[in-house]
Design a protein around this motif. Structure first.
Motif, PDB file in Angstrom:
ATOM      1  N   ARG A   1       4.091  13.900  25.553  1.00 58.17           N
ATOM      2  CA  ARG A   1       5.298  14.354  24.854  1.00 58.17           C
ATOM      3  C   ARG A   1       5.180  14.068  23.353  1.00 58.17           C
ATOM      4  N   LEU A   2       4.650  12.900  22.981  1.00 62.70           N
ATOM      5  CA  LEU A   2       4.458  12.557  21.577  1.00 62.70           C
ATOM      6  C   LEU A   2       3.478  13.527  20.916  1.00 62.70           C
ATOM      7  N   ILE A   3       2.384  13.822  21.582  1.00 62.71           N
ATOM      8  CA  ILE A   3       1.398  14.771  21.042  1.00 62.71           C
ATOM      9  C   ILE A   3       2.040  16.148  20.858  1.00 62.71           C
ATOM     10  N   GLU A   4       2.816  16.591  21.841  1.00 66.01           N
ATOM     11  CA  GLU A   4       3.482  17.895  21.740  1.00 66.01           C
ATOM     12  C   GLU A   4       4.443  17.938  20.560  1.00 66.01           C
ATOM     13  N   GLN A   5       5.215  16.874  20.361  1.00 61.35           N
ATOM     14  CA  GLN A   5       6.169  16.831  19.244  1.00 61.35           C
ATOM     15  C   GLN A   5       5.446  16.823  17.900  1.00 61.35           C
ATOM     16  N   LEU A   6       4.387  16.042  17.795  1.00 66.65           N
ATOM     17  CA  LEU A   6       3.639  15.976  16.542  1.00 66.65           C
ATOM     18  C   LEU A   6       2.962  17.310  16.230  1.00 66.65           C
ATOM     19  N   SER A   7       2.504  18.012  17.253  1.00 66.42           N
ATOM     20  CA  SER A   7       1.819  19.297  17.029  1.00 66.42           C
ATOM     21  C   SER A   7       2.785  20.384  16.554  1.00 66.42           C
ATOM     22  N   ARG A   8       4.077  20.146  16.644  1.00 65.27           N
ATOM     23  CA  ARG A   8       5.070  21.102  16.136  1.00 65.27           C
ATOM     24  C   ARG A   8       5.224  21.015  14.619  1.00 65.27           C
ATOM     25  N   LEU A   9       4.708  19.943  14.020  1.00 62.66           N
ATOM     26  CA  LEU A   9       4.800  19.791  12.571  1.00 62.66           C
ATOM     27  C   LEU A   9       3.871  20.788  11.887  1.00 62.66           C
ATOM     28  N   PRO A  10       4.269  21.313  10.714  1.00 64.32           N
ATOM     29  CA  PRO A  10       3.409  22.291  10.030  1.00 64.32           C
ATOM     30  C   PRO A  10       2.080  21.667   9.620  1.00 64.32           C
ATOM     31  N   GLY A  11       1.011  22.409   9.863  1.00 60.28           N
ATOM     32  CA  GLY A  11      -0.315  21.954   9.475  1.00 60.28           C
ATOM     33  C   GLY A  11      -0.949  20.959  10.433  1.00 60.28           C
ATOM     34  N   ILE A  12      -0.264  20.635  11.514  1.00 58.19           N
ATOM     35  CA  ILE A  12      -0.793  19.669  12.494  1.00 58.19           C
ATOM     36  C   ILE A  12      -1.165  20.431  13.763  1.00 58.19           C
ATOM     37  N   GLY A  13      -2.460  20.520  14.015  1.00 55.99           N
ATOM     38  CA  GLY A  13      -2.929  21.159  15.233  1.00 55.99           C
ATOM     39  C   GLY A  13      -3.011  20.149  16.363  1.00 55.99           C
ATOM     40  N   GLY A  14      -3.523  20.577  17.482  1.00 53.83           N
ATOM     41  CA  GLY A  14      -3.608  19.720  18.665  1.00 53.83           C
ATOM     42  C   GLY A  14      -4.435  18.461  18.450  1.00 53.83           C
ATOM     43  N   LYS A  15      -5.607  18.595  17.807  1.00 51.80           N
ATOM     44  CA  LYS A  15      -6.468  17.431  17.596  1.00 51.80           C
ATOM     45  C   LYS A  15      -5.842  16.448  16.619  1.00 51.80           C
ATOM     46  N   SER A  16      -5.248  16.967  15.546  1.00 55.92           N
ATOM     47  CA  SER A  16      -4.579  16.083  14.577  1.00 55.92           C
ATOM     48  C   SER A  16      -3.388  15.381  15.231  1.00 55.92           C
ATOM     49  N   ALA A  17      -2.647  16.112  16.046  1.00 56.55           N
ATOM     50  CA  ALA A  17      -1.505  15.517  16.745  1.00 56.55           C
ATOM     51  C   ALA A  17      -1.969  14.402  17.678  1.00 56.55           C
ATOM     52  N   GLN A  18      -3.071  14.623  18.341  1.00 54.17           N
ATOM     53  CA  GLN A  18      -3.610  13.603  19.243  1.00 54.17           C
ATOM     54  C   GLN A  18      -4.031  12.362  18.458  1.00 54.17           C
ATOM     55  N   ARG A  19      -4.718  12.567  17.312  1.00 59.00           N
ATOM     56  CA  ARG A  19      -5.130  11.437  16.464  1.00 59.00           C
ATOM     57  C   ARG A  19      -3.918  10.655  15.971  1.00 59.00           C
ATOM     58  N   LEU A  20      -2.886  11.374  15.512  1.00 59.19           N
ATOM     59  CA  LEU A  20      -1.666  10.713  15.034  1.00 59.19           C
ATOM     60  C   LEU A  20      -0.978   9.950  16.158  1.00 59.19           C
ATOM     61  N   ALA A  21      -0.927  10.548  17.326  1.00 54.78           N
ATOM     62  CA  ALA A  21      -0.276   9.898  18.464  1.00 54.78           C
ATOM     63  C   ALA A  21      -0.974   8.577  18.798  1.00 54.78           C
ATOM     64  N   PHE A  22      -2.291   8.600  18.833  1.00 58.16           N
ATOM     65  CA  PHE A  22      -3.021   7.366  19.135  1.00 58.16           C
ATOM     66  C   PHE A  22      -2.863   6.332  18.021  1.00 58.16           C
ATOM     67  N   HIS A  23      -2.770   6.793  16.793  1.00 57.59           N
ATOM     68  CA  HIS A  23      -2.518   5.866  15.685  1.00 57.59           C
ATOM     69  C   HIS A  23      -1.151   5.197  15.862  1.00 57.59           C
ATOM     70  N   ILE A  24      -0.149   5.998  16.201  1.00 55.95           N
ATOM     71  CA  ILE A  24       1.201   5.456  16.406  1.00 55.95           C
ATOM     72  C   ILE A  24       1.212   4.468  17.565  1.00 55.95           C
ATOM     73  N   ILE A  25       0.538   4.795  18.632  1.00 55.89           N
ATOM     74  CA  ILE A  25       0.492   3.910  19.804  1.00 55.89           C
ATOM     75  C   ILE A  25      -0.172   2.578  19.452  1.00 55.89           C
ATOM     76  N   ASN A  26      -1.148   2.613  18.561  1.00 53.30           N
ATOM     77  CA  ASN A  26      -1.842   1.389  18.169  1.00 53.30           C
ATOM     78  C   ASN A  26      -1.108   0.586  17.090  1.00 53.30           C
ATOM     79  N   MET A  27      -0.012   1.121  16.586  1.00 57.97           N
ATOM     80  CA  MET A  27       0.793   0.376  15.610  1.00 57.97           C
ATOM     81  C   MET A  27       1.510  -0.768  16.319  1.00 57.97           C
ATOM     82  N   SER A  28       1.916  -1.747  15.539  1.00 58.19           N
ATOM     83  CA  SER A  28       2.765  -2.792  16.124  1.00 58.19           C
ATOM     84  C   SER A  28       4.133  -2.174  16.428  1.00 58.19           C
TER      85      SER A  28
END
Length: 198
Positions: free
Chosen positions: A10-37
């Protein structure tokens, strides 16, 4: 296929809705967010909610702001006799970075694009007209050098000239077809200095 579980997907899907963010970028961002404190993730989430609920249009220039009027319109250091018209807040920020302009701004929030159903009534043009009084001597039209930006510039020029205000257009130092937010500060400064009356 759901590889990561419902929450991550669900997080990847929401991030991929942002302009300029494709599936791979959304996945990278999602994993970055998950690894945040948890505190960092909470701060990110709160900043998104805060921006969505507290940001509004400046009642003067239509910039995005959380204080009204915005800091530029309320500054005593800004010239009040000149208004630069730009398409969006990012273009205004690009000019501010040049430190070569000390007047006020007006944000249209778009450009006339008939093929996409965007007409003059969809832009913040009425708000611009309402600002023009005897103290305003010049309006600089700094719309993007695109077909839509040029159409908007011509429309504004025809609308503003009969009101007795000097109307100028930024010079063509800015590459045609580019967005102002991506143009370097030197090019923007030269375009501003080389503006011509319309």
């Amino acid at each position: 296929m759901n590889y990561y579980g419902e929450s991550v997907t669900r997080l990847i899907e929401q991030l991929s809705r942002l302009p300029g963010i494709g599936g791979k970028s959304a996945q990278r961002l999602a994993f970055h967010i998950i690894n945040m404190s948890k505190d960092e993730a909470r701060a990110l989430a709160e900043s998104i909610v805060s921006a969505k609920t507290e940001v509004k249009y400046c009642s003067v220039c239509c910039n995005l702001t959380d204080s009204d009027p915005c800091t530029i319109c309320s500054s005593s250091k800004r010239r009040r006799d000149i208004i630069m018209v730009v398409e969006n807040p990012r273009d205004m920020a690009a000019y501010e970075k040049t430190k070569g302009y000390d007047g006020l701004y007006h944000i249209l929030h778009g450009a006339i694009a008939v093929t996409r159903g965007i007409g003059p009534e969809d832009l913040k043009i009425r708000e611009l007209i309402s600002r023009l009084d005897d103290s305003v001597k010049e309006v600089i039209i700094a719309t993007n050098p695109t077909v839509e930006g040029d159409v908007t510039a011509v429309y504004l020029s025809k609308l503003l000239k009969p009101l007795g205000v000097k109307v100028t257009r930024i010079a063509n130092g800015v590459p045609v077809g580019s967005d102002l937010e991506y143009v370097d500060e030197v090019t923007l400064s030269r375009a501003l200095e080389g503006r011509a009356e319309m």
